[in-house]
Scaffold this motif. Structure first.
Motif, PDB file in Angstrom:
ATOM      1  N   SER A   1     -32.261 -20.260 -15.138  1.00  0.00           N
ATOM      2  CA  SER A   1     -33.518 -20.972 -14.923  1.00  0.00           C
ATOM      3  C   SER A   1     -34.605 -19.963 -14.544  1.00  0.00           C
ATOM      4  N   PRO A   2     -35.831 -20.176 -14.989  1.00  0.00           N
ATOM      5  CA  PRO A   2     -36.905 -19.223 -14.657  1.00  0.00           C
ATOM      6  C   PRO A   2     -37.082 -19.009 -13.150  1.00  0.00           C
ATOM      7  N   ALA A   3     -36.902 -20.074 -12.369  1.00  0.00           N
ATOM      8  CA  ALA A   3     -37.084 -19.949 -10.925  1.00  0.00           C
ATOM      9  C   ALA A   3     -36.034 -19.025 -10.320  1.00  0.00           C
TER      10      ALA A   3
ATOM     11  N   THR B   1     -36.516 -15.149 -11.781  1.00  0.00           N
ATOM     12  CA  THR B   1     -37.619 -14.381 -11.187  1.00  0.00           C
ATOM     13  C   THR B   1     -37.502 -14.310  -9.669  1.00  0.00           C
TER      14      THR B   1
ATOM     15  N   SER C   1     -44.286 -11.544 -11.660  1.00  0.00           N
ATOM     16  CA  SER C   1     -45.075 -12.414 -12.533  1.00  0.00           C
ATOM     17  C   SER C   1     -45.746 -11.622 -13.650  1.00  0.00           C
TER      18      SER C   1
ATOM     19  N   VAL D   1     -43.529 -17.158 -17.197  1.00  0.00           N
ATOM     20  CA  VAL D   1     -43.107 -17.947 -16.037  1.00  0.00           C
ATOM     21  C   VAL D   1     -44.297 -18.093 -15.090  1.00  0.00           C
TER      22      VAL D   1
ATOM     23  N   GLY E   1     -46.196 -20.064  -9.625  1.00  0.00           N
ATOM     24  CA  GLY E   1     -45.670 -21.102  -8.730  1.00  0.00           C
ATOM     25  C   GLY E   1     -44.171 -21.267  -8.879  1.00  0.00           C
ATOM     26  N   THR E   2     -43.671 -21.116 -10.099  1.00  0.00           N
ATOM     27  CA  THR E   2     -42.224 -21.205 -10.325  1.00  0.00           C
ATOM     28  C   THR E   2     -41.504 -20.064  -9.618  1.00  0.00           C
ATOM     29  N   THR E   3     -42.074 -18.874  -9.672  1.00  0.00           N
ATOM     30  CA  THR E   3     -41.461 -17.728  -8.995  1.00  0.00           C
ATOM     31  C   THR E   3     -41.467 -17.926  -7.490  1.00  0.00           C
TER      32      THR E   3
ATOM     33  N   ARG F   1     -41.344 -20.770  -5.956  1.00  0.00           N
ATOM     34  CA  ARG F   1     -40.283 -21.737  -5.672  1.00  0.00           C
ATOM     35  C   ARG F   1     -38.918 -21.068  -5.739  1.00  0.00           C
ATOM     36  N   GLY F   2     -38.787 -20.119  -6.643  1.00  0.00           N
ATOM     37  CA  GLY F   2     -37.512 -19.427  -6.770  1.00  0.00           C
ATOM     38  C   GLY F   2     -37.180 -18.545  -5.579  1.00  0.00           C
TER      39      GLY F   2
END
Length: 452
Positions: free
Chosen positions: A139-141, A144, A407, A413, A416-418, A420-421
Motif C-alpha cells: 500500500s502507498p501509505a 512511503t 514525497s 503518492v 497526506g498518504t505518507t 498517514r503511513g
C-alpha cells in the motif's frame, strides 16, 4: 535602559518572527545575538568578541569529526552500499508478510550506521526501496511511511553528526554519547519492525509476502552486506574498544568507503568531486549555525534568560521528571516547525541550565530531589532523549523533512498518504521516549559497562 531579561525575551520574540518570515536560522540567531549583545555591552565589546569568536568556536579538535562523517555519508550514497543493504535485508525478511517494508527499516538502520544523516538515509534508501515496495504491491501509505520512518534512524545510530554537535555544545564525551546511542537505536529498529508486523496483521493487503529466496540468492545477498558490517565494525567498534577517538575513526571510515567505491568501480572523479562539494556545503551550513548559536547563547546569558528559566523551574515545585517531560513536549512542538540541527542548537542554551539546576549536579537524595544522576550522566541521558524527540520532528507535520524527501521521490503518492503511513511509527517512537524516560539505564548501561 530596558531591563536585561525583558530585552532577552524581546530578542526571542524577534528570533521567532525572523524564523516565521523564513529567514535562515543561522542568520536569525546571528542578528539577534549580535544585536542584543551590542545593546547590553556596547558595539565595542561585541566587535572585540567577534575577532576571536569564530576561530575559537571552529578550532575545537572534536568538531573536525563533522566534515569527516559528512564526507563518509556522501561517499556512501555513491558506492552502492544502500542497494547491498536492502538486497540483504530483503533476503532475510522478504518471505514474511510485510517483510519488504521490514527490509527497508533494517536497510535504513544499516545505512545510517555509515551515513549519520537522516535526510541522506531517507533519500538514498527511498530510491532503492520504493520501487521494490511498489513492485510487490505494498500500500502507498505503508511503503512511503516505512521508508520515511526508517530514515530517522540515521540521526541516532552511531555515527551521528547531530550527536557530535550536541556533545561539543554541552562538553560531553563523544565516545560516551556514541555508546549511549546504540541501545536506543536498536530499540527503535525493533519497535519499527513490530509496528509493521502489527500493521500488516490488521491490514493484510497492505504488505504481502514475496516468497522465500533460494539459498544461492540468500547467501549472495548476505555476502554483499559484509563490507557495510566491516566498515561499521572498524569505525564504531574501534571507537568502543578504545583503539582511536572519533576523528581518526571517521577518517578511517572515509578511506574504507572510498576504497570500497573504487573496488566496485563506482568512485569516479565526478562522484568524488560532488561528494567533496556536498561536504563543504553541509559543513559550512553547520558551522554557521554553530556561530549563530554561540552568539545567541552569549546574549541570552548576559540578559539572564536561562538563569531566570532555571529559577522558575526550581521554584515551580514540579517533580524533576515532570519538568523533563515538559521540555521534551516543547521539543516535539518545535520539531514540527524547524529542522533538527537548528532546533538542538537553539534550545540547548535554555533547556540545559534548567536541567542542571533541577538536578543540582547531585545524585538523588532521600527526598527524591534531582534525577538520581551525576551531571555527566544527565548530559548523556538528556542528549539521547532530545535526539529521539528530534527524530519525531522529521516525520511530524507541517515540516516533516523526511516526509518531504520521500514525497519528492514517490510523486504519485499524496503527501497526506505518507503522513498517514508514518503515524503508526510516530506512536512507536512515543513508546520509545516513554521507555527511555522511565528507564534511564537503557541509555546509560552501555557507557557504564564499556566506560568502566
Amino acid at each position: 535602559m530596558m531591563d536585561p531579561i525583558t530585552l532577552g525575551l524581546l530578542g526571542l520574540a524577534i528570533l521567532v518572527g525572523l524564523i516565521v518570515m523564513r529567514v535562515p536560522i543561522a542568520y536569525a540567531m546571528i542578528v539577534v545575538g549580535a544585536g542584543g549583545t551590542a545593546i547590553i555591552n556596547g558595539p565595542a565589546i561585541l566587535l572585540s568578541q567577534l575577532k576571536t569568536l569564530a576561530y575559537g568556536q571552529f578550532s575545537i579538535y572534536d568538531l573536525s569529526v563533522v566534515p569527516m562523517f559528512v564526507l563518509m555519508g556522501a561517499l556512501a550514497t555513491k558506492t552502492g552500499l544502500s542497494r547491498d543493504m536492502f538486497r540483504a535485508a530483503n533476503a532475510w525478511f522478504g518471505w514474511m508478510r510485510g517483510g519488504t517494508a521490514m527490509a527497508s527499516i533494517a536497510a535504513c538502520a544499516g545505512f545510517g550506521a555509515v551515513c549519520g544523516s537522516s535526510l541522506a538515509t531517507a533519500s538514498t534508501m527511498g530510491k532503492v526501496a520504493l520501487p521494490e515496495l511498489e513492485r510487490y504491491n505494498y500500500s502507498p501509505a505503508l511503503a512511503t511511511g516505512s521508508v520515511a520512518a526508517g530514515g530517522v534512524l540515521g540521526i541516532l545510530i552511531p555515527p551521528s553528526v547531530i550527536l557530535v554537535i550536541y556533545a561539543v555544545i554541552v562538553e560531553a564525551n563523544i565516545v560516551t554519547m556514541f555508546m549511549a546511542a546504540l541501545i536506543p537505536g536498536l530499540i527503535a529498529v525493533v519497535l519499527f519492525l513490530m509496528t509493521i508486523a502489527i500493521y500488516v496483521r490488521l491490514v493484510p493487503s497492505a504488505g504481502p509476502a514475496q516468497g522465500v529466496s533460494d539459498k544461492a540468492e540468500f547467501w549472495a545477498a548476505t555476502r554483499g552486506v559484509l563490507p557495510v558490517l566491516g566498515i561499521f565494525g572498524v569505525v564504531i567498534g574501534g571507537i568502543y574498544a578504545g583503539f582511536y577517538n572519533p576523528t581518526p575513526a571517521a577518517a578511517i571510515g572515509v578511506f574504507a568507503v572510498f576504497v570500497y567505491g573504487l573496488f566496485r568501480g563506482l568512485m569516479s572523479r565526478e562522484a568524488m568531486r560532488s561528494s567533496i562539494l556536498e561536504t563543504a556545503g553541509t559543513t559550512g551550513m553547520i558551522y554557521l549555525i554553530l556561530l549563530g548559536a554561540e552568539l545567541l547563547k552569549i546574549f541570552m546569558s548576559r540578559a539572564g534568560v536561562p538563569q531566570a528559566a532555571a529559577d522558575m523551574a526550581v521554584n515551580s515545585g514540579l517533580p524533576p521528571m515532570m519538568v523533563m517531560a515538559i521540555l521534551l513536549i516543547a521539543l516535539i512542538v518545535l520539531g514540527c516547525l524547524m529542522d533538527s540541527m537548528s532546533m538542538i542548537l537553539l534550545v540547548l542554551p535554555f533547556f540545559w541550565p534548567v536541567l542542571v539546576e533541577i538536578n543540582g549536579g547531585l545524585y538523588q537524595m532521600a527526598d527524591g530531589s534531582g534525577f538520581g544522576l551525576s551531571t555527566d550522566e544527565l548530559k548523556v541521558w538528556f542528549g539521547i532523549l532530545a535526539l529521539v524527540v528530534v527524530e519525531l520532528g522529521l516525520i511530524t507535520p507541517p515540516v516533516g523533512m523526511n516526509v518531504f524527501v520521500i514525497s519528492a521521490l514517490a510523486k504519485n503518492v499524496p503527501m497526506g498518504t505518507t503522513f498517514r503511513g508514518v503515524f503508526p511509527f510516530f506512536l512507536s517512537e512515543l513508546v520509545r521516549v516513554a521507555l527511555l524516560l522511565g528507564f534511564p539505564a537503557l541509555t546509560l548501561w552501555l557507557p557504564r559497562v564499556l566506560g568502566g
